[in-house]
Scaffold this motif. Structure first.
Motif, PDB file in Angstrom:
ATOM      1  N   VAL A 100      -4.855 -11.934 -30.601  1.00 47.15           N
ATOM      2  CA  VAL A 100      -3.436 -11.868 -30.236  1.00 47.15           C
ATOM      3  C   VAL A 100      -2.810 -13.259 -30.177  1.00 47.15           C
ATOM      4  O   VAL A 100      -1.723 -13.498 -30.732  1.00 47.15           O
ATOM      5  CB  VAL A 100      -3.267 -11.137 -28.892  1.00 47.15           C
ATOM      6  N   ASP A 101      -3.479 -14.197 -29.530  1.00 43.06           N
ATOM      7  CA  ASP A 101      -2.888 -15.520 -29.320  1.00 43.06           C
ATOM      8  C   ASP A 101      -2.767 -16.304 -30.621  1.00 43.06           C
ATOM      9  O   ASP A 101      -1.772 -17.017 -30.830  1.00 43.06           O
ATOM     10  CB  ASP A 101      -3.726 -16.310 -28.312  1.00 43.06           C
ATOM     11  N   VAL A 102      -3.755 -16.185 -31.506  1.00 45.57           N
ATOM     12  CA  VAL A 102      -3.676 -16.882 -32.792  1.00 45.57           C
ATOM     13  C   VAL A 102      -2.522 -16.344 -33.626  1.00 45.57           C
ATOM     14  O   VAL A 102      -1.750 -17.116 -34.216  1.00 45.57           O
ATOM     15  CB  VAL A 102      -5.018 -16.760 -33.550  1.00 45.57           C
ATOM     16  N   CYS A 103      -2.379 -15.029 -33.685  1.00 42.79           N
ATOM     17  CA  CYS A 103      -1.281 -14.442 -34.466  1.00 42.79           C
ATOM     18  C   CYS A 103       0.076 -14.826 -33.887  1.00 42.79           C
ATOM     19  O   CYS A 103       1.011 -15.161 -34.630  1.00 42.79           O
ATOM     20  CB  CYS A 103      -1.430 -12.925 -34.505  1.00 42.79           C
ATOM     21  N   ALA A 104       0.205 -14.798 -32.555  1.00 40.92           N
ATOM     22  CA  ALA A 104       1.479 -15.163 -31.932  1.00 40.92           C
ATOM     23  C   ALA A 104       1.804 -16.632 -32.167  1.00 40.92           C
ATOM     24  O   ALA A 104       2.950 -16.987 -32.512  1.00 40.92           O
ATOM     25  CB  ALA A 104       1.429 -14.855 -30.441  1.00 40.92           C
ATOM     26  N   ALA A 105       0.812 -17.510 -32.001  1.00 38.85           N
ATOM     27  CA  ALA A 105       1.046 -18.935 -32.201  1.00 38.85           C
ATOM     28  C   ALA A 105       1.368 -19.249 -33.661  1.00 38.85           C
ATOM     29  O   ALA A 105       2.233 -20.078 -33.959  1.00 38.85           O
ATOM     30  CB  ALA A 105      -0.176 -19.730 -31.744  1.00 38.85           C
ATOM     31  N   TYR A 106       0.686 -18.589 -34.591  1.00 36.48           N
ATOM     32  CA  TYR A 106       0.940 -18.811 -36.012  1.00 36.48           C
ATOM     33  C   TYR A 106       2.351 -18.356 -36.388  1.00 36.48           C
ATOM     34  O   TYR A 106       3.053 -19.035 -37.150  1.00 36.48           O
ATOM     35  CB  TYR A 106      -0.104 -18.059 -36.837  1.00 36.48           C
ATOM     36  N   ALA A 107       2.770 -17.232 -35.839  1.00 36.57           N
ATOM     37  CA  ALA A 107       4.122 -16.748 -36.129  1.00 36.57           C
ATOM     38  C   ALA A 107       5.174 -17.700 -35.583  1.00 36.57           C
ATOM     39  O   ALA A 107       6.159 -18.027 -36.262  1.00 36.57           O
ATOM     40  CB  ALA A 107       4.310 -15.347 -35.536  1.00 36.57           C
ATOM     41  N   LEU A 108       4.983 -18.193 -34.361  1.00 33.12           N
ATOM     42  CA  LEU A 108       5.967 -19.092 -33.762  1.00 33.12           C
ATOM     43  C   LEU A 108       5.966 -20.457 -34.431  1.00 33.12           C
ATOM     44  O   LEU A 108       7.009 -21.115 -34.506  1.00 33.12           O
ATOM     45  CB  LEU A 108       5.678 -19.248 -32.266  1.00 33.12           C
ATOM     46  N   SER A 109       4.803 -20.888 -34.918  1.00 29.93           N
ATOM     47  CA  SER A 109       4.704 -22.220 -35.495  1.00 29.93           C
ATOM     48  C   SER A 109       5.112 -22.265 -36.961  1.00 29.93           C
ATOM     49  O   SER A 109       5.844 -23.168 -37.377  1.00 29.93           O
ATOM     50  CB  SER A 109       3.272 -22.739 -35.352  1.00 29.93           C
ATOM     51  N   ARG A 110       4.661 -21.274 -37.747  1.00 26.46           N
ATOM     52  CA  ARG A 110       4.847 -21.353 -39.193  1.00 26.46           C
ATOM     53  C   ARG A 110       5.815 -20.314 -39.755  1.00 26.46           C
ATOM     54  O   ARG A 110       6.557 -20.601 -40.682  1.00 26.46           O
ATOM     55  CB  ARG A 110       3.485 -21.209 -39.887  1.00 26.46           C
ATOM     56  N   LEU A 111       5.810 -19.123 -39.218  1.00 25.47           N
ATOM     57  CA  LEU A 111       6.732 -18.105 -39.722  1.00 25.47           C
ATOM     58  C   LEU A 111       8.136 -18.292 -39.161  1.00 25.47           C
ATOM     59  O   LEU A 111       9.118 -17.940 -39.814  1.00 25.47           O
ATOM     60  CB  LEU A 111       6.211 -16.705 -39.379  1.00 25.47           C
ATOM     61  N   ARG A 112       8.214 -18.811 -37.946  1.00 20.60           N
ATOM     62  CA  ARG A 112       9.482 -19.148 -37.295  1.00 20.60           C
ATOM     63  C   ARG A 112      10.497 -18.005 -37.376  1.00 20.60           C
ATOM     64  O   ARG A 112      11.544 -18.121 -38.041  1.00 20.60           O
ATOM     65  CB  ARG A 112      10.067 -20.420 -37.910  1.00 20.60           C
ATOM     66  N   PRO A 113      10.224 -16.921 -36.704  1.00 19.82           N
ATOM     67  CA  PRO A 113      11.146 -15.777 -36.744  1.00 19.82           C
ATOM     68  C   PRO A 113      12.425 -16.079 -35.971  1.00 19.82           C
ATOM     69  O   PRO A 113      12.480 -17.006 -35.156  1.00 19.82           O
ATOM     70  CB  PRO A 113      10.335 -14.666 -36.080  1.00 19.82           C
ATOM     71  N   TRP A 114      13.434 -15.261 -36.209  1.00 24.96           N
ATOM     72  CA  TRP A 114      14.680 -15.415 -35.474  1.00 24.96           C
ATOM     73  C   TRP A 114      14.419 -15.135 -33.989  1.00 24.96           C
ATOM     74  O   TRP A 114      13.776 -14.159 -33.628  1.00 24.96           O
ATOM     75  CB  TRP A 114      15.721 -14.423 -36.006  1.00 24.96           C
ATOM     76  N   GLY A 115      14.894 -16.027 -33.146  1.00 26.53           N
ATOM     77  CA  GLY A 115      14.665 -15.889 -31.715  1.00 26.53           C
ATOM     78  C   GLY A 115      13.314 -16.377 -31.255  1.00 26.53           C
ATOM     79  O   GLY A 115      12.916 -16.119 -30.111  1.00 26.53           O
ATOM     80  N   GLY A 116      12.604 -17.090 -32.133  1.00 28.55           N
ATOM     81  CA  GLY A 116      11.279 -17.567 -31.769  1.00 28.55           C
ATOM     82  C   GLY A 116      11.300 -18.542 -30.611  1.00 28.55           C
ATOM     83  O   GLY A 116      10.415 -18.527 -29.748  1.00 28.55           O
ATOM     84  N   ARG A 117      12.323 -19.399 -30.554  1.00 30.24           N
ATOM     85  CA  ARG A 117      12.426 -20.353 -29.447  1.00 30.24           C
ATOM     86  C   ARG A 117      12.630 -19.638 -28.121  1.00 30.24           C
ATOM     87  O   ARG A 117      12.098 -20.045 -27.083  1.00 30.24           O
ATOM     88  CB  ARG A 117      13.570 -21.330 -29.705  1.00 30.24           C
ATOM     89  N   VAL A 118      13.410 -18.573 -28.165  1.00 26.37           N
ATOM     90  CA  VAL A 118      13.638 -17.801 -26.939  1.00 26.37           C
ATOM     91  C   VAL A 118      12.343 -17.143 -26.469  1.00 26.37           C
ATOM     92  O   VAL A 118      12.023 -17.136 -25.272  1.00 26.37           O
ATOM     93  CB  VAL A 118      14.733 -16.746 -27.162  1.00 26.37           C
ATOM     94  N   VAL A 119      11.589 -16.596 -27.413  1.00 29.93           N
ATOM     95  CA  VAL A 119      10.317 -15.959 -27.074  1.00 29.93           C
ATOM     96  C   VAL A 119       9.342 -16.980 -26.491  1.00 29.93           C
ATOM     97  O   VAL A 119       8.686 -16.731 -25.468  1.00 29.93           O
ATOM     98  CB  VAL A 119       9.705 -15.282 -28.313  1.00 29.93           C
TER      99      VAL A 119
END
Length: 292
Positions: A100-119
């Motif tokens: 879970v943590d690797v997928c979440a960190a990878y998404a926030l770091s590299r995929l950069r979804p909309w609202g990622g900073r808020v999450v």
């Protein structure tokens, strides 16, 4: 020029250097005593005779060395059974946290979804909340999972799911992923690798230092946790080692020396892991904090 609490001019003087070394030595001794004395008291309590341990005036050095308390504690407290329970919970919790943590960190770091900073901000804000304030909501959630209506009490999922999304681990992983050169990921993408293939073949092999730290924290956290397993694992057959020792401490057929012996046995794996992997812990913690 290096900034220090004490100037280099003062350290060049004999009196200043002596005072500095004295202050450092006193600080090290005091902190070592504070941290090591409870361990010493636990180990010596395990080898003392029950009569000596029950004296009104305690003895710092055991008068007799009774090593039979360890064998008795292993059988009377059923440590082997609860040891396997705890190991199973620790390994399962480690696997789920890493996934879970690797997928979440990878998404926030590299995929950069909309609202990622808020999450990410909301995750970090959760670290400011005391853990005890979340006990009741978390307990009600695992007792009756919303939408599914499933009761997870006395099951491994009651331990694994609440610990899956660890905000500190996600932040630590994200900081490390941010340092990976984008050119490597772009080259892999040009070669036809998808997002998951890049994560598996490029990001994870480069992240072994921080993954080691997260793994160690996950295993140690699951192993030493007491309050949450005490709430959600009421069935004696499913309890962890720490919860079982707490429950058995109130029984009449267990002496204090045998309880101390059980505590020593329960502490040995985590002490060994920390002493063996302390370099990896320090290296992994500092790996994502310095731009290279």
């Amino acid at each position: 020029m290096t900034r220090t609490l004490i100037s280099e001019t003062v350290l060049r003087r004999r009196r200043g250097r002596l005072l500095h070394l004295t202050a450092v030595a006193v600080t090290v001794v005091v902190f070592a005593f504070v941290f090591l004395f409870p361990l010493y008291w636990m180990v010596t309590g395990a080898v003392k005779d029950p009569d000596e341990l029950a004296r009104a005036t305690p003895t710092l050095i055991p008068e007799t060395w009774n090593l039979d308390s360890f064998a008795t504690a292993w059988t009377q407290l059923q440590i082997g059974k609860y040891f396997l329970n705890t190991a199973f919970y620790a390994v399962g919790g480690w696997f789920i946290q890493i996934a879970v943590d690797v997928c979440a960190a990878y998404a926030l770091s590299r995929l950069r979804p909309w609202g990622g900073r808020v999450v990410l901000g909301a995750m970090l804000a959760s670290l400011m909340l005391p853990a005890t304030a979340l006990l009741i909501p978390a307990y009600m959630t695992v007792a009756d999972v919303p939408l599914f209506g499933v009761n997870l009490l006395n099951t491994p999922w009651a331990l694994w799911l609440p610990a899956a999304a660890n905000a500190f681990n996600i932040y630590l992983l994200k900081r490390f992923f941010d340092q990976i050169p984008g050119e490597l990921l772009d080259a892999a993408s040009i070669d036809g690798a998808g997002r998951l293939r890049i994560l598996w073949s490029v990001v994870l092999p480069l992240s072994r230092p921080v993954l080691s730290v997260v793994s160690i924290f996950a295993v140690i956290g699951m192993w030493k946790d007491f309050l949450w397993p005490f709430l959600v694992l009421q069935d004696p057959d499913t309890q962890t080692l720490s919860v079982a020792l707490s429950r058995l401490a109130n029984t009449s057929y267990i002496t204090d020396s045998e309880m101390f012996a059980g505590l020593v046995i329960a502490s040995v794996p985590m002490v060994v892991i920390f002493l063996a992997l302390q370099r990896q812990i320090l290296a992994g913690l500092s790996a994502g904090g310095v731009k290279g």
